[in-house]
Design an enzyme around this catalytic site. Structure first.
Site, PDB file in Angstrom:
ATOM      1  N   LYS A  12       0.822  -1.213   0.000  1.00 35.92           N
ATOM      2  CA  LYS A  12       0.000   0.000   0.000  1.00 35.92           C
ATOM      3  C   LYS A  12       0.866   1.277   0.000  1.00 35.92           C
ATOM      4  CE  LYS A  12      -3.971  -2.147   2.367  1.00 35.92           C
ATOM      5  NZ  LYS A  12      -4.855  -2.055   3.577  1.00 35.92           N
ATOM      6  N   TYR A  52     -12.431  -2.500  -3.630  1.00 40.11           N
ATOM      7  CA  TYR A  52     -12.835  -2.698  -2.240  1.00 40.11           C
ATOM      8  C   TYR A  52     -14.351  -2.706  -2.074  1.00 40.11           C
ATOM      9  CZ  TYR A  52      -8.428  -2.539   0.473  1.00 40.11           C
ATOM     10  OH  TYR A  52      -7.227  -2.828   1.078  1.00 40.11           O
ATOM     11  N   ASN A 115      -1.800   0.231   7.010  1.00 37.16           N
ATOM     12  CA  ASN A 115      -1.262  -1.032   7.524  1.00 37.16           C
ATOM     13  C   ASN A 115      -0.393  -1.761   6.492  1.00 37.16           C
ATOM     14  OD1 ASN A 115      -3.308  -1.901   5.872  1.00 37.16           O
ATOM     15  ND2 ASN A 115      -4.491  -2.902   7.477  1.00 37.16           N
ATOM     16  N   HIS A 118      -2.059  -5.485   1.652  1.00 39.55           N
ATOM     17  CA  HIS A 118      -3.347  -6.166   1.467  1.00 39.55           C
ATOM     18  C   HIS A 118      -3.075  -7.609   1.069  1.00 39.55           C
ATOM     19  CE1 HIS A 118      -7.351  -7.192  -0.083  1.00 39.55           C
ATOM     20  NE2 HIS A 118      -6.695  -7.775  -1.071  1.00 39.55           N
ATOM     21  N   GLU A 129      -9.374 -11.018  -7.376  1.00 37.44           N
ATOM     22  CA  GLU A 129      -8.436  -9.911  -7.192  1.00 37.44           C
ATOM     23  C   GLU A 129      -7.242 -10.009  -8.152  1.00 37.44           C
ATOM     24  OE1 GLU A 129      -9.612  -9.124  -2.504  1.00 37.44           O
ATOM     25  OE2 GLU A 129      -7.556  -9.711  -2.982  1.00 37.44           O
TER      26      GLU A 129
HETATM   27  N1  UDP Z   1      -9.721  -0.609   7.566  1.00 35.64           N
HETATM   28  C1  UDP Z   1      -9.798   0.629   8.163  1.00 35.64           C
HETATM   29  N2  UDP Z   1     -10.503   0.748   9.325  1.00 35.64           N
HETATM   30  C2  UDP Z   1     -11.120  -0.308   9.923  1.00 35.64           C
HETATM   31  C3  UDP Z   1     -11.033  -1.571   9.300  1.00 35.64           C
HETATM   32  C4  UDP Z   1     -10.329  -1.685   8.115  1.00 35.64           C
HETATM   33  O1  UDP Z   1      -9.246   1.599   7.671  1.00 35.64           O
HETATM   34  O2  UDP Z   1     -11.740  -0.141  10.990  1.00 35.64           O
HETATM   35  C5  UDP Z   1      -8.973  -0.734   6.314  1.00 35.64           C
HETATM   36  C6  UDP Z   1      -7.625  -1.410   6.515  1.00 35.64           C
HETATM   37  O3  UDP Z   1      -6.674  -0.735   5.714  1.00 35.64           O
HETATM   38  C7  UDP Z   1      -7.855  -2.815   6.002  1.00 35.64           C
HETATM   39  C8  UDP Z   1      -8.883  -2.575   4.888  1.00 35.64           C
HETATM   40  O4  UDP Z   1      -9.704  -1.536   5.391  1.00 35.64           O
HETATM   41  O5  UDP Z   1      -6.659  -3.406   5.551  1.00 35.64           O
HETATM   42  C9  UDP Z   1      -9.750  -3.759   4.552  1.00 35.64           C
HETATM   43  O6  UDP Z   1     -10.348  -4.262   5.735  1.00 35.64           O
HETATM   44  P1  UDP Z   1     -10.387  -5.805   6.056  1.00 35.64           P
HETATM   45  O7  UDP Z   1     -11.293  -6.006   7.224  1.00 35.64           O
HETATM   46  O8  UDP Z   1     -10.675  -6.570   4.814  1.00 35.64           O
HETATM   47  O9  UDP Z   1      -8.887  -6.105   6.575  1.00 35.64           O
HETATM   48  P2  UDP Z   1      -7.691  -6.936   5.914  1.00 35.64           P
HETATM   49  O10 UDP Z   1      -8.301  -8.052   5.107  1.00 35.64           O
HETATM   50  O11 UDP Z   1      -6.915  -5.962   5.082  1.00 35.64           O
HETATM   51  O12 UDP Z   1      -6.899  -7.427   7.089  1.00 35.64           O
HETATM   52 MG    MG Z   2      -9.774  -8.020   3.637  1.00 38.83          MG
END
Ligand code: UDP
Ligand code: MG
Length: 136
Positions: A12, A52, A115, A118, A129
């Site tokens: 990212k 997304y 974070n 992805h 994806e």
């Molecule tokens: N995210 C965020 N706030 C939240 C939860 C998720 O900004 O409270 C963002 C974070 O960057 C995350 C992405 O949304 O990586 C997608 O969320 P997901 O729950 O799919 O997490 P991941 O699969 O990336 O662990």
């Molecule tokens: Mg996810």
């Protein structure tokens, strides 16, 4: 039984900006994932929203899409034994504060939104994806 899979990884904007691409790639390769394809791109907010869209009802959706389109990202196809699950494990928890030691998000993540990486979360999503970024 051997289960060779492919999964989609994104480095990212926060990690690309901090020049962590090579370090993250080395980490993946040290942990038995092969980088089959890799390209650096800069997507639009509309493309991020499409990518997304499973999160479109979430409160963080708009910020998430703005963020993913805010700068260059590196998209990769990773391949290996149980690649989908093993890469999810290497990424660590979504919130870097909760991520286990020696995971990418623990090592490099800044916050729940920044974070660093992805990863696809299922076989179906990995396929979708990968097709999204690497249409053949
Ligand atoms: N995210 C965020 N706030 C939240 C939860 C998720 O900004 O409270 C963002 C974070 O960057 C995350 C992405 O949304 O990586 C997608 O969320 P997901 O729950 O799919 O997490 P991941 O699969 O990336 O662990
Ligand atoms: Mg996810």
């Amino acid at each position: 039984m051997s289960k060779i899979e492919q999964t989609l990884s994104i480095i990212k904007p926060d990690a690309v900006e901090r020049n962590l691409v090579q370090e993250i790639k080395n980490f993946l390769e040290k942990n038995n994932l092969i980088i089959k394809e890799s390209k650096k791109i800069h997507i639009t907010k509309d493309e991020a929203s499409e990518f997304y869209k499973v999160h479109q009802s979430k409160s963080f959706f708009n910020d998430l899409c703005s963020y993913l389109s805010s700068g260059p990202i590196v998209v990769m196809i990773l391949e290996g034994e149980n690649a989908i699950f093993s890469y999810r494990k290497l990424m660590g928890a979504t919130n870097p504060k909760e991520a286990e030691n020696n995971t990418i998000r623990k090592l490099y993540g800044i916050s729940i939104d920044k974070n660093s990486v992805h990863g696809s979360d299922s076989k179906d999503n990995a396929k979708k994806e990968i097709n999204f970024f690497f249409k053949s």
